[in-house]
Design an enzyme around this catalytic site. Structure first.
Site, mmCIF file in Angstrom:
data_model
loop_
_atom_site.group_PDB
_atom_site.id
_atom_site.type_symbol
_atom_site.label_atom_id
_atom_site.label_comp_id
_atom_site.label_asym_id
_atom_site.label_seq_id
_atom_site.Cartn_x
_atom_site.Cartn_y
_atom_site.Cartn_z
ATOM 1 N N GLY A 193 0.818 -1.211 0.000
ATOM 2 C CA GLY A 193 0.000 0.000 0.000
ATOM 3 C C GLY A 193 0.849 1.257 0.000
ATOM 4 N N SER A 225 12.102 0.843 6.127
ATOM 5 C CA SER A 225 12.063 1.888 5.090
ATOM 6 C C SER A 225 13.052 1.600 3.961
ATOM 7 C CB SER A 225 12.375 3.266 5.705
ATOM 8 O OG SER A 225 11.549 3.507 6.800
ATOM 9 N N ALA A 248 17.659 9.147 -3.824
ATOM 10 C CA ALA A 248 16.613 9.037 -2.791
ATOM 11 C C ALA A 248 17.027 8.182 -1.595
ATOM 12 C CB ALA A 248 15.352 8.469 -3.425
ATOM 13 N N LYS A 249 16.376 8.463 -0.469
ATOM 14 C CA LYS A 249 16.533 7.642 0.740
ATOM 15 C C LYS A 249 15.140 7.211 1.205
ATOM 16 C CE LYS A 249 19.005 11.017 2.942
ATOM 17 N NZ LYS A 249 19.952 11.654 3.879
ATOM 18 N N GLY A 250 15.103 6.250 2.099
ATOM 19 C CA GLY A 250 13.829 5.724 2.590
ATOM 20 C C GLY A 250 13.118 6.727 3.482
ATOM 21 N N GLY A 292 9.549 5.711 4.735
ATOM 22 C CA GLY A 292 8.301 5.090 5.176
ATOM 23 C C GLY A 292 7.971 5.276 6.642
ATOM 24 N N GLU A 293 8.959 5.124 7.498
ATOM 25 C CA GLU A 293 8.695 5.181 8.935
ATOM 26 C C GLU A 293 8.822 6.584 9.508
ATOM 27 O OE1 GLU A 293 10.553 1.462 10.916
ATOM 28 O OE2 GLU A 293 11.717 1.878 9.124
#
Lengths: 804, 155
Positions: free
Chosen positions: A511, A552, A748-750, A752-753
């Site tokens: 998602g 992430s 880019a870097k993560g 998500g969290e």
């Protein structure tokens, strides 16, 4: 052919990076066509249900399943006695899917039924008779850690009381534990005694963090089917299909090569699907015994009772600084409520210590933690992975230290914030670092300093509504995480004869939009529109290996892997085109579905035409494979020193609140965020991640509270467990700092969290700014705030615990 | 085992005749008896809105409605929300505004939004927020959902 002779068509440069690309699966989802696990039914399928404990801590004296087995429509009823080869599961291998001899928490699985319908399965559960002998309940971690406390996993004794000598290497589920300590982490850099001696100011406080849970909108479920040859097909919501394949094989004593996992679209993850839970293994047992497909779905109540939680933490932090604003040390002791069994929650100190050791320059750091067994729900991994808890304490102390030395809190933070190129005391190496930019950007956009000053001045004035503004920053892994021996992801990329691409990736979509971001990266490389790509990402029989969606990591790791495959395809295509059209390879490029002259943008050939020709030639081989592994770096040693990620994400969030001093009600009015994400790939997607994370953080700070009393969950429903609803969300102003990470895919870097991490800490600082009262315990419910404002909250103090 | 009852109603514009258990809710009938799975089970207690449908033009939680009470009514689910330009605009707006992440709340959200926009064609941000208060979303933080619905104004 001489290209220059024709009136050449020119393709203007364009880029997909940073654009607002709608999520590829959104049209299906918005029309109700997407089939989640709940919507899939196999012919011949049975329905599985689990009988859970009606006690919190008890010995199981007997289980009588005869009446359940006799009920028409019931195919299989199993208890631990029916599965003599059960193997222990979980991160510490400390419990069996079907509990043996003892239950230790409300959720504990005692028996399971597979029947023709859910109704029959439920009716059968009611016919199972269990006799218990109650044991004392330990629901307080402080009590559980005391010497002499009753044990949650006692070592087995012989009938005469003698100690059984069990083999070394056996799991906790077999041999028990002589104490209630599930896991310990001890970390040191520098010398905190020296750090304290150098300090002009020292603060020490205890903070208390509560239980919350994921509340994925789609409840847990799976379908298992063994074929005629004994091969297992699972429809599963796991975030970690490849590693779990191996684990499931262990639990079933079968060859992992004979397990195939298909992941239907997932109704929310947030870390909850990172571990294997008893229901999954039990569903496999039922399917094996029934020789029919078995589907198991939770009810919402069961989802609350039997899902992992964020780990509750009691934390005493002592920090110091010099008068000039230099941080000197942090000394931290934490106590984690592990619950009855060990899942990933117990390992969150691994992330927390990174924040304690490395968020701002900390010359001396001493960190000790113990996760202790209790009879409470057991904690898993949840977006942020311990970082919300650590940041909550640290960022309050940043404000408190600044106040003690009379320094502006913004200036104090900037003085201690790191720059790119620094390596922390723990050994984390910051190659790209937009930390200071995050702080200054969030402060500027929110007008932090002026508002903070005015709010503070306003405290004593009449009126029950007090405005406050607070800031907090975070550091989190943003380039994968070396949790496993490696952090790899594979890609297969297929070019068809119409210049369409199929991206087959090991990375799962939960998602978060990974399929869209990976597609962008591939299409960017190949100069194709996003409509030219199909993503296959949900079948272990097809997709290459990956270590799962967590930390992430997907954009960074799977993104680099996908780019690798696209680059291979590009170089193959350009080599062919160069030869065919007699142009130097390095003068060509791909753009807008054409092979072009790189310098002028002039069309050399339509890509689809070239590829169609290629397919009819010998050795076209238009299937590319790549694997990406994290770049070589220093792995952590036994003392946790070393790097854990190829890149680190930074973020600062400023929260504004209105506190009603008459009612204790806190309204979050605005959140201003600045996030160092390396580079924005999909603006629409990243905004969605940030906004969703902010509101999840808002729930953690203000409304969500999973109430556990004496081991019993009091509010396993959405009526009493209060998620944030639409009218309550704050205004959000999100800015991105593009530090262009050298190793990141397109820089880019993560992320998500990241957005959930700072909110609670910044809210505490905002309440303090509004009222002058500091909140040490989450969540900030009206009752807690009301009492705190009236000085009715006793000061929390947890005496740091130390074992030998 | 249990008592069945025959009902007749209009589902997404088509007359249906079904025999349902008297204890069954409309959600279970739609999903398990009729096989339309766009309407989602989120909580079964009317708290999350994932199962929102429209009955005689009014949005409601199908988990709280007995299937037999659909008798003689006009029922619309996400699958039936097709013959209307407003619904198309709404779906497109959700996609374009990034209002869909895991997507599990989306059908219910769109059913509710469709009802809201029929009642308040020019709903502003505050009205939309209030209107979808009964629909929970764990992924998006609601902002893009609100933006998507507000943007349909005048479509």
């Amino acid at each position: 052919m001489n290209v220059a002779e024709k009136k050449a068509r020119v393709i203007e440069p364009d880029s997909l990076i940073g654009k607002r690309i709608p999520k590829m699966d959104a049209p299906e989802k918005a029309s109700g066509r997407t089939r989640y696990i709940h919507d899939i039914n196999l012919s011949g399928q049975l329905h599985g249900k689990i009988l859970r404990s009606s006690r919190i801590h008890a010995l199981i004296k007997s289980i009588d399943v005869s009446a359940a087995r006799a009920l028409p429509g019931v195919h299989v009823v199993i208890t631990a006695a029916d599965i003599p080869d059960q193997r222990p599961i979980g991160v510490a291998k400390d419990h069996f899917p079907l509990k043996v001899g003892r239950v230790r928490s409300q959720r504990d699985e005692i028996a399971a039924v597979a029947a023709e319908s859910e109704e029959i399965a439920e009716a059968a559960l009611k016919l199972i008779k269990v006799e218990y002998e109650d044991l004392p309940v330990i629901s307080d971690p402080e009590q559980a850690i005391m010497p002499g406390a009753a044990l949650i996993h006692p070592e087995p004794h012989g009938a005469d009381g003698s100690h059984l000598h069990l083999k070394q290497g056996m799991s906790i589920a077999h041999k028990g534990k002589p104490d209630n300590i599930a896991m310990r982490f001890d970390y040191v850099h520098g010398d905190v005694v020296q750090g304290e001696a150098e300090s002009d100011v020292v603060v020490e406080d205890t903070f208390k963090l509560h239980y919350v849970t994921h509340c994925c909108m789609g409840v847990s479920g799976m379908i298992a089917e063994f074929d005629a040859s004994g091969n297992l097909l699972m429809y599963s919501n796991t975030q970690v299909p490849f590693l779990h394949k191996r684990e499931f094989a262990d639990y079933l004593n079968m060859d992992p090569a004979r397990i195939r996992i298909i992941q239907p679209p997932i109704g929310g993850g947030f870390g909850s699907k990172l571990d294997i839970y008893p229901f999954e293994v039990i569903c496999l047992y039922l399917a094996r015994a029934a020789k029919r497909p078995v589907k198991m779905l939770f009810t919402r109540e069961e989802e609350f009772l039997a899902s992992p939680t964020r780990q509750p933490v009691l934390l005493t932090l002592r920090s110091g600084c010099k008068k000039d604003g230099t941080l000197t040390f942090r000394q931290v002791h934490t106590l984690h409520d592990n619950g009855a069994y060990t899942s990933w929650g117990a390992t969150t100190p691994f992330v927390m210590m990174q924040t304690f050791s490395s968020l701002y320059r900390v010359p001396h750091c001493d960190y000790h933690t113990a996760a202790v067994y209790t009879n409470n729900p057991y904690a898993g991994s949840f977006r942020g992975y311990g970082n919300l808890q650590a940041t909550f304490a640290i960022e309050q102390h940043m404000d408190m230290l600044a106040e003690k030395i009379g320094m502006d809190p913004l200036e104090f933070r900037l003085k201690n914030a790191q720059d790119a190129g620094e390596t922390t005391g723990q050994g984390m190496s910051f190659k790209s670092c937009g930390f200071k930019d995050c702080i200054t950007t969030a402060a500027r956009r929110s007008d932090y300093s002026r508002k903070a000053r005015e709010n503070a001045a306003n405290r004593g004035k009449p009126g029950n509504i007090k405005r406050g503004i607070g800031m907090a920053s975070m550091l989190h892994v943003g380039g994968g995480a070396k949790i496993y021996p490696s952090d790899g992801c594979g890609t297969i990329l297929k070019m068809d004869d119409f210049a369409n691409v199929t991206l087959i990736t090991g990375a799962s979509e939960i998602g978060q939009g990974s399929e869209t971001v990976l597609s962008q990266l591939v299409c960017e490389e190949l100069g194709l529109p996003i409509s030219a790509i199909t993503v296959v990402n949900n079948d272990t029989a097809i997709t290459p290996w990956d270590v799962g969606v967590h930390a992430s990591r997907t954009t960074f790791i799977a993104g680099n892997s996908a780019i690798g495959a696209a680059k291979k395809a590009k170089s193959k295509i350009l080599a062919v085109a160069a030869k065919k059209y007699d142009v130097a390879e390095d003068e060509l490029d791909l753009r807008g579905g054409f092979v072009i002259q790189a310098a002028s943008g002039e069309v050399v050939v339509e890509l689809s035409k070239l590829l169609r020709n290629l397919h009819f030639q010998d050795k076209a081989e238009l299937v590319m494979t790549t694997f990406y592994y994290e770049p070589p770096s220093v792995h952590q040693d036994k003392g946790f020193k070393g790097d854990v990620s190829a890149a680190y994400a930074w973020g600062t969030q400023v929260v504004e609140v209105e506190v009603d001093t008459d009612t204790g009600q806190v309204r979050m009015t605005k959140v201003t965020g600045a996030h160092d994400v390396g580079r924005v790939l999909n603006r629409l997607g990243i905004e969605g991640q940030i906004e969703g994370g902010v509101v999840m953080g808002q729930g953690y700070a203000l409304t969500e509270d999973l109430l556990i009393q004496n081991g019993v969950m009091k509010n396993p429903n959405f009526r009493d467990y209060k998620l944030v609803t639409a009218p309550e969300i704050p205004e959000m102003d999100i800015a991105f700092i593009e530090s262009m990470d050298g190793e990141g895919p397109q820089g880019a870097k993560g992320v998500g969290e990241a957005p959930s991490i700072c909110i609670a800490a910044a809210t505490a600082n905002a309440i303090a700014n509004a009222t002058g009262v500091r909140m040490y315990e989450l969540p900030f419910t009206p009752e807690k705030v009301y009492r705190a404002l009236r000085g009715q909250t006793p000061k929390l103090y947890w005496k740091p615990w130390k074992a030998d | 085992m249990s008592l069945k009852h025959d009902i007749e109603f209009t589902l997404n514009g088509v007359k249906r005749h079904v025999s349902v258990d008297v204890t069954m809710n409309a959600l279970a009938m739609l999903r398990d008896v009729i096989g339309l799975t766009g309407t989602k089970y989120g909580c079964g207690e009317g708290e999350c809105g994932a199962c929102t449908i429209q009955v005689d033009g009014v949005s409601l939680n199908s988990c709280l409605m007995f299937a037999v009470d659909c008798d003689g009514r006009n029922v619309t689910t996400i699958e039936g929300l097709a013959n209307d330009s407003k619904a198309d605009a709404l779906r497109e707006s959700f996609v374009e505004h990034g209002a869909v992440q895991c997507g599990f709340c989306t059908p219910g959200m769109i059913m509710q939004a469709d009802h809201l926009l029929h009642k308040h064609p020019h709903a502003d941000e505050a009205c939309v927020k209030r209107g979808i208060e009964g629909n929970l979303c764990r992924c998006t933080g609601y902002k893009k959902i609100v933006d998507a619905i507000v943007a349909v104004d005048g479509a």
